[in-house]
Enzyme design. Sequence first.
Site, PDB file in Angstrom:
ATOM      1  N   ASP A 248       0.813  -1.183  -0.036  1.00 10.79           N
ATOM      2  CA  ASP A 248       0.161  -0.026  -0.118  1.00 10.79           C
ATOM      3  C   ASP A 248       1.118   1.157  -0.035  1.00 10.79           C
ATOM      4  O   ASP A 248       0.584   2.251  -0.643  1.00 10.79           O
ATOM      5  CB  ASP A 248      -0.863  -0.006   1.177  1.00 10.79           C
ATOM      6  CG  ASP A 248      -1.697  -1.531   1.297  1.00 10.79           C
ATOM      7  OD1 ASP A 248      -2.504  -1.524   0.378  1.00 10.79           O
ATOM      8  OD2 ASP A 248      -1.583  -1.915   2.347  1.00 10.79           O
ATOM      9  N   HIS A 276      -4.896  -3.137   6.258  1.00 12.02           N
ATOM     10  CA  HIS A 276      -4.737  -3.531   4.763  1.00 12.02           C
ATOM     11  C   HIS A 276      -6.238  -4.000   4.260  1.00 12.02           C
ATOM     12  O   HIS A 276      -6.510  -5.080   4.201  1.00 12.02           O
ATOM     13  CB  HIS A 276      -3.920  -4.648   4.433  1.00 12.02           C
ATOM     14  CG  HIS A 276      -3.772  -5.187   3.057  1.00 12.02           C
ATOM     15  ND1 HIS A 276      -3.151  -4.149   2.203  1.00 12.02           N
ATOM     16  CD2 HIS A 276      -4.083  -6.210   2.494  1.00 12.02           C
ATOM     17  CE1 HIS A 276      -3.258  -4.607   0.920  1.00 12.02           C
ATOM     18  NE2 HIS A 276      -3.764  -6.069   0.889  1.00 12.02           N
TER      19      HIS A 276
END
Length: 436
Positions: A248, A276
């Site tokens: 990410d 996440h």
Amino acid sequence: MAAVAELTQYTNTAHRFSSEVSYASTRISGLRRLHLRPIKNSGIRCSVTSNEVQAAPEAVKAEEVKKKAECYGVFCLTYDLKAEEETKSWKKLVNIAVSGAAGMISNHLLFKLASGEVLGYDQPIALKLLGSGRSLQALEGVAMELEDSLFPLLREVSIGIDPYEVFQDADWALLIGAKPRGPGMERAALLDINGQIFVEQGKALNAVASRDVKVLVVGNPCNTNALICLKNAPNIPAKNFHALTRLDENRAKCQLALKAGVFYDKVSNVTIWGNHSTTQVPDFLNARINGLPVKEVIKDTKWLEEEFTNKVQTRGGVLIKKWGRSSAASTAVSIVDAMRSLVTPTPEGDWFSTGVYTTGNPYCIADDIVFSMPCRSNGDGDYELVKDVEFDDYLWNRIKTTEAELLAEKKCVAHLTGEGIAVCDLPGDTMLPGEM
Ligand code: LMR
């Protein structure tokens, strides 16, 4: 390089592929020769010589085996690819366990690990590959490809389906294997099914891994899986467990670079906060481009708050639509980045994101969850949380949302963390990035 591989059938669940060897290093006409001897119970035996070596490998003598025991065996001598250095001590073998080892992510990752690009070109490694009963044959294929790649630093490959065998003495555990959410599957069911896997793997790590093992959970939902895993491994410091949010971070850096019209090496100090999942918070308040606060370079706040944030949160899902499967290569790269960040000193003034256990954090994020936060390392495998970060209302509210999601996930898996009866009341149906 020339290689001779002799394959034999084996019966153990944890099959070992040789390369864990003892060898003598001698100079013959200025060239080094390595004699490789398979370890006991070896399934596949392989003798490897460098291309400068003409003579066939010779049998290893008893005293050479003894030498191995005294000075970490094969690692008493540096495997010198260029054959230009004199003999010196090997670094101690690093054992890396990988679950989901027959999957796509692993298929990219294992070859990077074996090449030396992750832990260093002077660091011999052993790969311990965990699969399922169904993937055992595929695992053999993976191991054969590793053998055929003749990586000089790869000293041992073992495969198996029992984490208690495969995780033995692991210095790293890269937990990639998890069940994807199937059509119509409730998020609670996904948490439960995957949670069971991480209960078992946590217990196995607790029983047999190195006491200093670093555990990186990749299998989704990775934050809560990491929490389950650490709760089931009470003899391993909770600080050693990570959930992968580096992908990410990398995605966020890429988007900021694109918008600012700079190459992505100019983007630094990017934090991913939280889970996440699609509630994750890519922090543009503290991030920098060319050393300047992002907001001084990208003045379009609406883009930052909406488009940028959403793009990073849902990148995995968009990618699945294009590819027809989850990100694999970029995930493997981000695992490498995450490992490197722990074994190399963080550049001055910068930091990296990783999902870690929150207890004792300086940001007032709830204790006892696994939450992505900004960290620095001095390269010894450990990390510290970065203290001097700013919060504004936008950032703080977003952090609270992702925190609430993780607290709810935690309640859903209470039966797996030893904290009682699970109550599963998840806020909305938030998604893994890949489920969008
Ligand atoms: C990703 O972010 O690409 C993955 O976590 C997506 C997924 O759900 O497999």
